[in-house]
Write a protein that holds these residues in place. Structure first.
Motif, PDB file in Angstrom:
ATOM      1  N   PRO A 194       0.818  -1.231   0.000  1.00  0.00           N
ATOM      2  CA  PRO A 194       0.000   0.000   0.000  1.00  0.00           C
ATOM      3  C   PRO A 194       0.839   1.261   0.000  1.00  0.00           C
ATOM      4  N   PHE A 195       1.993   1.225   0.678  1.00  0.00           N
ATOM      5  CA  PHE A 195       2.853   2.410   0.712  1.00  0.00           C
ATOM      6  C   PHE A 195       3.549   2.616  -0.635  1.00  0.00           C
ATOM      7  N   ILE A 196       3.848   1.512  -1.332  1.00  0.00           N
ATOM      8  CA  ILE A 196       4.409   1.619  -2.676  1.00  0.00           C
ATOM      9  C   ILE A 196       3.385   2.234  -3.626  1.00  0.00           C
ATOM     10  N   ILE A 197       2.131   1.754  -3.521  1.00  0.00           N
ATOM     11  CA  ILE A 197       1.057   2.298  -4.360  1.00  0.00           C
ATOM     12  C   ILE A 197       0.845   3.777  -4.073  1.00  0.00           C
ATOM     13  N   ILE A 198       0.815   4.128  -2.794  1.00  0.00           N
ATOM     14  CA  ILE A 198       0.650   5.537  -2.405  1.00  0.00           C
ATOM     15  C   ILE A 198       1.803   6.374  -2.958  1.00  0.00           C
ATOM     16  N   GLY A 199       3.029   5.853  -2.816  1.00  0.00           N
ATOM     17  CA  GLY A 199       4.191   6.595  -3.305  1.00  0.00           C
ATOM     18  C   GLY A 199       4.153   6.807  -4.805  1.00  0.00           C
ATOM     19  N   VAL A 200       3.830   5.750  -5.551  1.00  0.00           N
ATOM     20  CA  VAL A 200       3.779   5.854  -7.010  1.00  0.00           C
ATOM     21  C   VAL A 200       2.664   6.805  -7.437  1.00  0.00           C
ATOM     22  N   PHE A 201       1.495   6.656  -6.845  1.00  0.00           N
ATOM     23  CA  PHE A 201       0.369   7.520  -7.199  1.00  0.00           C
ATOM     24  C   PHE A 201       0.677   8.979  -6.874  1.00  0.00           C
ATOM     25  N   SER A 202       1.302   9.227  -5.724  1.00  0.00           N
ATOM     26  CA  SER A 202       1.646  10.594  -5.327  1.00  0.00           C
ATOM     27  C   SER A 202       2.668  11.201  -6.276  1.00  0.00           C
ATOM     28  N   MET A 203       3.640  10.403  -6.695  1.00  0.00           N
ATOM     29  CA  MET A 203       4.640  10.912  -7.643  1.00  0.00           C
ATOM     30  C   MET A 203       4.013  11.194  -9.002  1.00  0.00           C
ATOM     31  N   LEU A 204       3.132  10.292  -9.456  1.00  0.00           N
ATOM     32  CA  LEU A 204       2.446  10.534 -10.722  1.00  0.00           C
ATOM     33  C   LEU A 204       1.597  11.805 -10.643  1.00  0.00           C
ATOM     34  N   ASN A 205       0.932  11.988  -9.522  1.00  0.00           N
ATOM     35  CA  ASN A 205       0.129  13.195  -9.338  1.00  0.00           C
ATOM     36  C   ASN A 205       1.005  14.442  -9.390  1.00  0.00           C
ATOM     37  N   ALA A 206       2.173  14.368  -8.759  1.00  0.00           N
ATOM     38  CA  ALA A 206       3.080  15.525  -8.723  1.00  0.00           C
ATOM     39  C   ALA A 206       3.691  15.798 -10.092  1.00  0.00           C
ATOM     40  N   PHE A 207       4.148  14.749 -10.782  1.00  0.00           N
ATOM     41  CA  PHE A 207       4.802  14.924 -12.082  1.00  0.00           C
ATOM     42  C   PHE A 207       3.828  15.401 -13.153  1.00  0.00           C
ATOM     43  N   THR A 208       2.567  15.037 -13.034  1.00  0.00           N
ATOM     44  CA  THR A 208       1.601  15.405 -14.078  1.00  0.00           C
ATOM     45  C   THR A 208       0.834  16.684 -13.752  1.00  0.00           C
ATOM     46  N   LEU A 209       1.158  17.318 -12.652  1.00  0.00           N
ATOM     47  CA  LEU A 209       0.492  18.565 -12.283  1.00  0.00           C
ATOM     48  C   LEU A 209       1.091  19.727 -13.085  1.00  0.00           C
ATOM     49  N   PHE A 210       0.241  20.577 -13.622  1.00  0.00           N
ATOM     50  CA  PHE A 210       0.742  21.726 -14.377  1.00  0.00           C
ATOM     51  C   PHE A 210      -0.026  22.983 -13.962  1.00  0.00           C
ATOM     52  N   MET A 211       0.455  24.117 -14.420  1.00  0.00           N
ATOM     53  CA  MET A 211      -0.084  25.414 -14.008  1.00  0.00           C
ATOM     54  C   MET A 211      -1.525  25.577 -14.467  1.00  0.00           C
ATOM     55  N   ASN A 212      -2.322  26.229 -13.612  1.00  0.00           N
ATOM     56  CA  ASN A 212      -3.733  26.460 -13.905  1.00  0.00           C
ATOM     57  C   ASN A 212      -4.159  27.828 -13.399  1.00  0.00           C
ATOM     58  N   GLY A 213      -5.035  28.504 -14.155  1.00  0.00           N
ATOM     59  CA  GLY A 213      -5.697  29.710 -13.654  1.00  0.00           C
ATOM     60  C   GLY A 213      -4.777  30.707 -12.988  1.00  0.00           C
ATOM     61  N   ASP A 214      -5.056  30.972 -11.701  1.00  0.00           N
ATOM     62  CA  ASP A 214      -4.293  32.005 -11.008  1.00  0.00           C
ATOM     63  C   ASP A 214      -2.868  31.587 -10.663  1.00  0.00           C
ATOM     64  N   ASP A 215      -2.500  30.328 -10.929  1.00  0.00           N
ATOM     65  CA  ASP A 215      -1.106  29.925 -10.727  1.00  0.00           C
ATOM     66  C   ASP A 215      -0.162  30.821 -11.523  1.00  0.00           C
ATOM     67  N   TYR A 216      -0.575  31.243 -12.702  1.00  0.00           N
ATOM     68  CA  TYR A 216       0.263  32.103 -13.542  1.00  0.00           C
ATOM     69  C   TYR A 216       0.437  33.487 -12.916  1.00  0.00           C
ATOM     70  N   LEU A 217      -0.609  33.956 -12.258  1.00  0.00           N
ATOM     71  CA  LEU A 217      -0.516  35.263 -11.589  1.00  0.00           C
ATOM     72  C   LEU A 217       0.431  35.176 -10.396  1.00  0.00           C
ATOM     73  N   TRP A 218       0.371  34.062  -9.671  1.00  0.00           N
ATOM     74  CA  TRP A 218       1.312  33.866  -8.563  1.00  0.00           C
ATOM     75  C   TRP A 218       2.748  33.811  -9.097  1.00  0.00           C
ATOM     76  N   TYR A 219       2.932  33.198 -10.250  1.00  0.00           N
ATOM     77  CA  TYR A 219       4.268  33.057 -10.826  1.00  0.00           C
ATOM     78  C   TYR A 219       4.886  34.429 -11.111  1.00  0.00           C
ATOM     79  N   TYR A 220       4.084  35.347 -11.674  1.00  0.00           N
ATOM     80  CA  TYR A 220       4.610  36.653 -12.072  1.00  0.00           C
ATOM     81  C   TYR A 220       4.408  37.735 -11.010  1.00  0.00           C
ATOM     82  N   SER A 221       3.864  37.364  -9.853  1.00  0.00           N
ATOM     83  CA  SER A 221       3.532  38.378  -8.838  1.00  0.00           C
ATOM     84  C   SER A 221       4.755  39.106  -8.298  1.00  0.00           C
TER      85      SER A 221
END
Length: 515
Positions: free
Chosen positions: A12-39
């Protein structure tokens, strides 16, 4: 055999780790994230540097959007910690073994998709909503351990609960308020039960109070009250009619109805209790009535979400008023059933979760607009409440058929995680591809058209392009983030926006490239 046993415990910890990494690697900028970037470099975004009292989550957001690798590591670690602690709280008394982690993950990805997309899959919202709950989990695990066992911790460790409360409380306002109320109630409860951990809870209470003071002393809240919010389009609704409008139009529909999977699981759990329990000479007076209410609401929730919802066709909104009353009766009914069926410690945990769903939702009666992300903590607490109901029921199955039960839980969890991860990975790929394609088209200076690829899966990921470039919906306060999106990907916004933009599916893109 020994290696197999170790692997089953680690799986279960391996599954959690893999899923969490996939979630992190596939996350990209959205909406106000761009405003935070240039703030920090654009004077037009000065207000975004200190827009509210969320000091911890605001700073974390800036760091996360500015560094891909830090973002990936931080989200992978914190999301894994969130899922592990969710599993531990879901089955606090350790009755289901490793299956508790699979069930916890399965229920997490089955929360309403819009909420999942706006919290777990949105950088600026992740720091507000997910991180604050993850930090609160640490406190809840400690408190329940003190209440349920004779556990005692060294007094010196109480000092760590002060910054824990500060960090959790400086993420988002409704969690700030809830932390203070919860910790005050826990101190009283521990004193009444004569349990250890009062010093630690008092430290958490102090931290929660300090975070309240820091949070709400920020000038932005008085500005929002007087003039509205220039950053998040928020405003207070303090009139009685406005509060009722919020309750009818937004809060009630998201409070319990949307999470039909949980309502159904809770109803099934109580039904098993109903038929297994020996009532002696007399059943509790309102037991049958509460069971009927529980099933009626669950059936209505399933039908309304999966098939066809009822709508208010007149300004009187009578159907929504009836639904509001029905929801209140349902919550009272399940509170009654908790008192009938759960153990003493189970009741304490269940009532904390049930009260939490209300307290974490109530602030949105006076705040507008209310979006799906606002109900993330409510859904997570409903998952934990569901655990208190169904874990005792599943215990017999897990004990008698441990291997089969664990495999079934793993299979269901893996299937759900695979689908969600695949969709998010596909969206990540096409998000990168579409901006490369825009740059490629702009190289042809004679063309006056521009094809923009839309994301293929928009249930679990927000698509900034869905409303179209230059659309009024792509604004926050007085600021449009279309130009910042194009700027982030190195695209000349003036050249792009002056063309006639057509929005196409990935399938159409491949047809174009094959010509």
């Amino acid at each position: 055999m020994k290696n197999k046993t170790v692997l089953l415990k680690l799986l279960p910890f391996i599954i959690i780790g893999v899923f969490s990494m996939l979630n992190a690697f596939t996350l990209f900028m959205n909406g106000d994230d761009y405003l935070w970037y240039y703030s920090e470099e654009d004077s037009a975004l000065d207000v975004w540097r200190t827009p509210n009292g969320r000091l911890f989550s605001n700073q974390m957001t800036i760091w996360l959007v500015r560094s891909y690798w830090f973002r990936t590591l931080f989200i992978a670690v914190t999301f894994a910690a969130f899922l592990i602690m969710l599993g531990k709280l879901f089955d606090f008394e350790k009755r289901l073994g490793s299956a508790k982690y699979y069930i916890g993950m399965l229920l997490t990805v089955t929360i309403p998709a819009a909420t999942y997309a706006e919290t777990i899959r949105w950088i600026s919202a992740y720091t507000n909503y997910v991180v604050s709950v993850m930090l609160l989990f640490i406190y809840l695990l400690f408190v329940f351990r003190c209440i349920g066992t004779d556990y005692s911790s060294k007094a010196i460790t109480a000092v760590f609960f002060l910054p824990l409360a500060l960090l959790s409380g400086l993420c988002v306002e409704h969690m700030t308020i809830f932390n203070a109320l919860l910790s005050a109630a826990v101190v009283i409860l521990l004193l009444k039960l004569k349990k250890k951990g009062v010093l630690h809870s008092a430290a958490f209470l102090v931290g929660a109070i300090v975070s309240c003071i820091i949070m709400f002393s920020n000038h932005s809240y008085s500005d929002i009250y007087e003039n509205g919010d220039t950053v998040g389009d928020r405003y207070f609704e303090l009139g009685f009619s406005n509060i009722m409008q919020n309750a009818y139009s937004f809060v009630v529909m998201h409070y319990t109805k949307d999470s039909w999977v949980l309502s159904l699981a809770i109803a099934i759990g109580f039904t098993v209790f109903y038929f297994k329990k020996d009532y002696g000479d007399k059943k509790p007076k309102y037991l049958d009535l509460c069971m009927v209410i529980c099933w009626l609401y669950s059936g209505y929730s399933v039908f309304a979400v999966c098939f066809s919802d009822l709508k208010a066709n007149t300004p009187a909104m009578r159907i929504v008023a009836i639904e509001t009353a029905f929801t209140f009766i349902y919550v009272v009914a399940i509170a009654y059933l908790v008192n009938v069926y759960l153990s003493k410690n189970g009741k304490i945990r269940a009532y904390i979760y049930l009260a939490g769903t209300f307290l974490l939702t109530a602030p949105f009666l006076v705040i507008s607009p209310v979006t799906a992300r606002c109900f993330f903590a409510n859904y997570i607490f409903r998952i934990l409440f569901c655990g208190e109901v169904i874990v005792p029921v599943l215990q017999d199955i897990a004990s008698a058929r441990a291997d089969k039960f664990r495999r079934a839980a793993f299979a269901a969890c893996f299937a759900a995680l695979f689908v969600v991860s695949y969709e998010c990975a596909a969206n990540k790929y096409y998000n990168e591809l579409r901006f490369d394609y825009v740059s490629e088209q702009l190289e042809d200076e004679k063309s006056r058209s521009l094809h923009m690829i839309l994301l293929p899966y928009t249930k679990y990921t927000h698509d900034d392009m869905k409303e179209g470039l230059g659309d009024e919906d792509n604004t926050i306060g007085d600021i449009s983030y279309d130009r910042y999106i194009l700027r982030y990907y190195g695209i000349d916004a003036d050249k792009a926006l002056e063309r006639t933009i057509t929005y196409i599916a990935p399938y159409d893109y491949y047809l174009e490239k094959s010509e």
